[in-house]
Design a protein around this motif. Structure first.
Motif, PDB file in Angstrom:
ATOM      1  N   SER A  53      24.938   3.123 -11.985  1.00  0.00           N
ATOM      2  CA  SER A  53      24.317   4.398 -12.307  1.00  0.00           C
ATOM      3  C   SER A  53      25.522   5.339 -12.265  1.00  0.00           C
ATOM      4  N   PRO A  54      26.190   5.830 -13.326  1.00  0.00           N
ATOM      5  CA  PRO A  54      27.344   6.756 -13.342  1.00  0.00           C
ATOM      6  C   PRO A  54      26.622   8.125 -12.873  1.00  0.00           C
ATOM      7  N   ALA A  55      25.559   8.440 -13.289  1.00  0.00           N
ATOM      8  CA  ALA A  55      24.892   9.675 -12.852  1.00  0.00           C
ATOM      9  C   ALA A  55      24.787   9.908 -11.147  1.00  0.00           C
ATOM     10  N   ALA A  56      24.733   8.859 -10.529  1.00  0.00           N
ATOM     11  CA  ALA A  56      24.737   9.240  -9.111  1.00  0.00           C
ATOM     12  C   ALA A  56      26.391   9.627  -8.753  1.00  0.00           C
ATOM     13  N   LEU A  57      27.393   9.116  -9.230  1.00  0.00           N
ATOM     14  CA  LEU A  57      28.650   9.443  -9.034  1.00  0.00           C
ATOM     15  C   LEU A  57      28.929  10.801  -9.578  1.00  0.00           C
ATOM     16  N   VAL A  58      28.470  11.262 -10.563  1.00  0.00           N
ATOM     17  CA  VAL A  58      28.361  12.630 -11.112  1.00  0.00           C
ATOM     18  C   VAL A  58      27.868  13.634 -10.064  1.00  0.00           C
ATOM     19  N   SER A  59      26.475  13.177  -9.693  1.00  0.00           N
ATOM     20  CA  SER A  59      25.890  13.869  -8.821  1.00  0.00           C
ATOM     21  C   SER A  59      26.533  14.188  -7.455  1.00  0.00           C
ATOM     22  N   SER A 110      29.661  17.566  -3.707  1.00  0.00           N
ATOM     23  CA  SER A 110      30.814  17.297  -2.599  1.00  0.00           C
ATOM     24  C   SER A 110      31.727  18.579  -2.460  1.00  0.00           C
ATOM     25  N   GLY A 111      31.518  19.715  -3.045  1.00  0.00           N
ATOM     26  CA  GLY A 111      32.479  20.600  -3.031  1.00  0.00           C
ATOM     27  C   GLY A 111      33.818  20.626  -3.873  1.00  0.00           C
ATOM     28  N   HIS A 149      37.159  24.585 -11.224  1.00  0.00           N
ATOM     29  CA  HIS A 149      38.088  24.117 -12.592  1.00  0.00           C
ATOM     30  C   HIS A 149      37.629  22.766 -12.249  1.00  0.00           C
ATOM     31  N   GLU A 150      37.680  22.003 -11.392  1.00  0.00           N
ATOM     32  CA  GLU A 150      36.943  20.470 -11.561  1.00  0.00           C
ATOM     33  C   GLU A 150      35.920  20.339 -12.121  1.00  0.00           C
ATOM     34  N   LEU A 151      34.979  20.912 -11.768  1.00  0.00           N
ATOM     35  CA  LEU A 151      33.507  20.966 -12.423  1.00  0.00           C
ATOM     36  C   LEU A 151      33.756  21.268 -13.949  1.00  0.00           C
ATOM     37  N   ALA A 152      34.518  22.249 -14.166  1.00  0.00           N
ATOM     38  CA  ALA A 152      34.639  22.638 -15.776  1.00  0.00           C
ATOM     39  C   ALA A 152      35.439  21.434 -16.420  1.00  0.00           C
ATOM     40  N   GLN A 153      36.375  20.736 -15.950  1.00  0.00           N
ATOM     41  CA  GLN A 153      37.067  19.718 -16.359  1.00  0.00           C
ATOM     42  C   GLN A 153      35.902  18.493 -16.671  1.00  0.00           C
ATOM     43  N   MET A 154      35.091  18.566 -15.567  1.00  0.00           N
ATOM     44  CA  MET A 154      34.024  17.316 -15.754  1.00  0.00           C
ATOM     45  C   MET A 154      33.320  17.549 -16.960  1.00  0.00           C
TER      46      MET A 154
END
Length: 133
Positions: A94-100, A105-106, A110-115
């Motif tokens: 489940s890649p959703a678990a990784l994204v979650s 995780s803080g 900027h990183e969230l925007a990249q994701m």
């Protein structure tokens, strides 16, 4: 190569990254670079490079009497394979678990925007190719 990902160790990955970042390198150069961040003898790096060559992660070419090693695969393919392995083994596919996890995780805005940008591009490409089964 996919089956070899399972046996790719931490030092092997560090050596492979060094080769990628330097567009190929000799054992001596890899040892010099890696000695800046970890304690490894040149002979250890030689052994690791020989293992990576045997596993088909590296190819070599003799230049001026010394072998220069080059990666056989691009970083995206190898790292993507390692991430896929992690998702399959640890997160039950489940890649959703990784994204979650990342979202909680803080990570920086900027990183969230990249994701988000990566996800939008993937969604767009999936729409262009038709939905995958």
């Amino acid at each position: 190569m996919t089956e070899n990902l399972q046996t790719l160790g931490e030092l092997e990955l560090a050596v492979l990254k060094t080769v990628w970042q330097n567009d190929g390198c000799t054992v001596q150069r890899a040892a010099e670079i890696l000695s800046q961040s970890r304690k490894c003898a040149r002979t250890t790096i030689l052994t690791v490079i020989q293992r990576l060559h045997a596993k088909d992660f590296l190819t070599r070419k003799k230049e001026d009497g010394v072998y220069r090693y080059y990666a056989t695969e691009k970083p995206q393919k190898v790292l993507g394979g390692l991430i896929r392995q992690f998702v399959d083994k640890v997160l039950d596919g489940s890649p959703a678990a990784l994204v979650s996890y990342w979202a909680q995780s803080g990570v920086s805005a900027h990183e969230l925007a990249q994701m988000q940008q990566v996800l939008e591009q993937a969604k767009s490409e999936q729409g262009e190719q038709g939905e995958k089964p």
